[in-house]
Design a protein around this motif. Structure first.
Motif, mmCIF file in Angstrom:
data_model
loop_
_atom_site.group_PDB
_atom_site.id
_atom_site.type_symbol
_atom_site.label_atom_id
_atom_site.label_comp_id
_atom_site.label_asym_id
_atom_site.label_seq_id
_atom_site.Cartn_x
_atom_site.Cartn_y
_atom_site.Cartn_z
ATOM 1 N N VAL A 167 68.129 13.715 -9.427
ATOM 2 C CA VAL A 167 68.726 13.206 -8.190
ATOM 3 C C VAL A 167 69.388 14.377 -7.478
ATOM 4 O O VAL A 167 70.143 15.136 -8.080
ATOM 5 C CB VAL A 167 69.782 12.111 -8.448
ATOM 6 C CG1 VAL A 167 70.302 11.577 -7.117
ATOM 7 C CG2 VAL A 167 69.215 10.992 -9.287
ATOM 8 N N THR B 70 75.017 13.474 -10.128
ATOM 9 C CA THR B 70 75.196 13.131 -11.536
ATOM 10 C C THR B 70 74.682 11.722 -11.800
ATOM 11 O O THR B 70 75.090 10.765 -11.123
ATOM 12 C CB THR B 70 76.679 13.203 -11.934
ATOM 13 O OG1 THR B 70 77.155 14.529 -11.700
ATOM 14 C CG2 THR B 70 76.865 12.844 -13.401
ATOM 15 N N ILE B 71 73.782 11.614 -12.771
ATOM 16 C CA ILE B 71 73.298 10.301 -13.187
ATOM 17 C C ILE B 71 74.256 9.781 -14.254
ATOM 18 O O ILE B 71 74.444 10.403 -15.297
ATOM 19 C CB ILE B 71 71.869 10.388 -13.759
ATOM 20 C CG1 ILE B 71 70.922 11.015 -12.728
ATOM 21 C CG2 ILE B 71 71.358 9.001 -14.171
ATOM 22 C CD1 ILE B 71 69.535 11.306 -13.275
ATOM 23 N N SER C 199 72.840 4.859 -16.530
ATOM 24 C CA SER C 199 71.577 4.993 -15.789
ATOM 25 C C SER C 199 71.460 3.991 -14.638
ATOM 26 O O SER C 199 70.371 3.776 -14.109
ATOM 27 C CB SER C 199 70.361 4.842 -16.727
ATOM 28 O OG SER C 199 70.358 5.858 -17.700
ATOM 29 N N VAL D 94 74.575 6.622 -9.640
ATOM 30 C CA VAL D 94 74.507 8.057 -9.372
ATOM 31 C C VAL D 94 75.732 8.413 -8.553
ATOM 32 O O VAL D 94 76.097 7.685 -7.621
ATOM 33 C CB VAL D 94 73.217 8.412 -8.599
ATOM 34 C CG1 VAL D 94 73.245 9.859 -8.155
ATOM 35 C CG2 VAL D 94 71.988 8.134 -9.439
ATOM 36 N N HIS E 170 78.252 11.529 -6.570
ATOM 37 C CA HIS E 170 78.367 12.880 -6.004
ATOM 38 C C HIS E 170 79.610 12.914 -5.136
ATOM 39 O O HIS E 170 79.858 12.006 -4.344
ATOM 40 C CB HIS E 170 77.142 13.228 -5.156
ATOM 41 C CG HIS E 170 77.048 14.686 -4.823
ATOM 42 N ND1 HIS E 170 77.790 15.266 -3.809
ATOM 43 C CD2 HIS E 170 76.319 15.696 -5.377
ATOM 44 C CE1 HIS E 170 77.506 16.562 -3.752
ATOM 45 N NE2 HIS E 170 76.629 16.840 -4.694
ATOM 46 N N LEU F 30 65.899 10.774 -5.038
ATOM 47 C CA LEU F 30 65.692 10.466 -6.440
ATOM 48 C C LEU F 30 64.228 10.636 -6.815
ATOM 49 O O LEU F 30 63.342 10.348 -6.001
ATOM 50 C CB LEU F 30 66.110 9.023 -6.745
ATOM 51 C CG LEU F 30 67.490 8.538 -6.325
ATOM 52 C CD1 LEU F 30 67.485 8.028 -4.876
ATOM 53 C CD2 LEU F 30 67.943 7.392 -7.227
#
Length: 416
Positions: free
Chosen positions: A350, A373-374, A378, A381, A383, A397
């Protein structure tokens, strides 16, 4: 017995509710003043004749609407999975696609071949009055000149403007496709590239028989395009207003019924971010895919695997969905993208793309990007918002199959 028949009709009629035999367009929901196209007439399969009815990709001519009072015909290529394999026709019903080229384009044989090899019946027509060899057909419609696309509207007759003919010829190609016995009328779609993407927005809005549509690059709000606004600004104010009223997709997209898949780059020269956002926001049933630095050409426009993934899902019901985002939230200067759970699918990467460049044109706009960051679950995500904020941004993605999914463009983010 009559009750049984009535029940069967109710059970089977739902899927065909949007159609009227013989697959007429339902235009009752299109609430525009003085609809330019006669959609009842365009619903009828046009007169046609094969030029080549033996090759794996065949060629034909079909009749289209009059241009400057004279009849016209359109050249097209056609194939399906049986033809491309060189085998006799089977009784299988295929999904069908109408393929619309862009500016400077033609009827692309290889585009039809690509889709036929992927399990679709496909028709690609020339919208410049040309045949296979680039020579004019006997009864050509308007060619793709700036005069025919823009200046001709100054002369008054809207039906002599290129867009009127291109839309009509594209809908007639769909009507012809639907007349072929091997086509499943409940599984047809349309895709076009650049000016063909613009036309796809129009055609998908007008032709209710399409189930799915994928405009590539092309969008509406031409008066805000870095490139095309120059042609419109050269018109008289009255002519510019007429062009936007009758020929801009923004006038029709609110009435579109197909599932729409908008795919574009973030730095496209012709279809910039601002009007692109306004265009896809008009569609009620949409997915958006932004390919970072996507080149602009016909071959680059038909190459993305995401287009086939979309049509396979929309027309074939194949269990190969995108990894998509259901919502993006902002909390404590951090963006969190919530993913839709997809069985058997995993993210491989991502990236967060953003720009604060508001002085460059779209093609030369400077973008930054960094890994997101995943989360360990899961399902999300994250940021941080850049310290300088952003004018436009998106999450890009990729799943482990290499298929990309994105958020829509995010706008005007800033640190509190």
């Amino acid at each position: 017995m009559k009750k049984i028949i009535a029940i069967l009709l109710l059970l089977t009629g739902g899927a065909e509710a949007q159609f009227q035999q013989p697959w007429l367009i339902d235009a009752r929901h299109i609430q525009v003043e003085n609809l330019l196209w006669d959609l009842n007439e365009l619903s009828k399969a046009p007169q046609s004749r094969w030029l080549d009815d033996t090759s794996t990709v065949r060629s034909l001519l079909y009749k289209s609407v009059d241009f400057e009072g004279k009849p016209t015909e359109v050249f097209a290529y056609y194939s399906n999975p049986d033809m491309i394999a060189g085998r006799p026709a089977t009784k299988q019903k295929f999904p069908g696609l109408v393929l619309i080229h862009g500016g400077g384009g033609k009827a692309f044989r290889e585009w039809v071949e690509k889709w036929a090899n992927e399990g679709y019946a496909a028709i690609a027509m020339d919208l410049s009055g040309n045949g296979a060899d680039g020579q004019k057909v006997e009864r050509p419609g308007p060619e793709q000149s700036a005069e025919n696309k823009f200046q001709k509207i100054e002369k008054g007759d809207l039906r002599n403007v290129w867009t009127y003919h291109a839309v009509a010829s594209s809908i007639l190609a769909h009507s012809l496709l639907l007349s072929f016995p091997e086509i499943d009328p409940l599984r047809t779609g349309v895709t076009g590239i650049s000016w063909g993407g613009y036309l796809t927005c129009l055609v998908a809005s007008l032709d209710s028989r399409f189930i799915a549509a994928a405009p590539v690059y092309g969008c509406g709000f031409y008066d805000e395009s870095d490139v095309f606004k120059q042609n419109l600004n050269a018109l008289s104010p009255a002519a510019k207003a007429r062009w936007m009223k009758y020929f801009d997709p923004s006038a029709y997209l609110p009435y579109s019924r197909p599932s729409m898949f908008f795919i574009n780059g973030n730095k496209d020269k012709h279809y910039n971010v601002g009007p692109y956002i306004k265009t896809y926001e008009l569609s009620k049933n949409k997915q958006v895919c932004i390919i970072p630095d996507m080149p602009h050409s016909h071959k680059d426009g038909w190459a993305p695997a995401e287009i086939r993934t979309f049509f396979d899902g929309a027309l074939n019901g194949n269990p190969h969905p995108f990894v998509t985002v259901s919502a993006v939230s902002l909390d404590k200067n951090q963006l969190t993208a919530i993913l839709k759970p997809v069985a058997g699918k995993q993210l491989s990467s991502v990236e967060f793309y953003y720009t604060n460049d508001i002085t460059s044109d779209n093609e030369h706009r400077v973008w930054q990007h960094s890994p997101a960051t995943i989360h360990e679950d899961s399902q999300t995500v994250i940021h941080p918002i850049p310290k300088e904020g952003y004018k436009y941004a998106f999450f890009y993605l990729k799943d482990t199959d290499g298929i990309s999914g994105t958020t829509v463009f995010l706008k005007d983010g800033r640190v509190d």
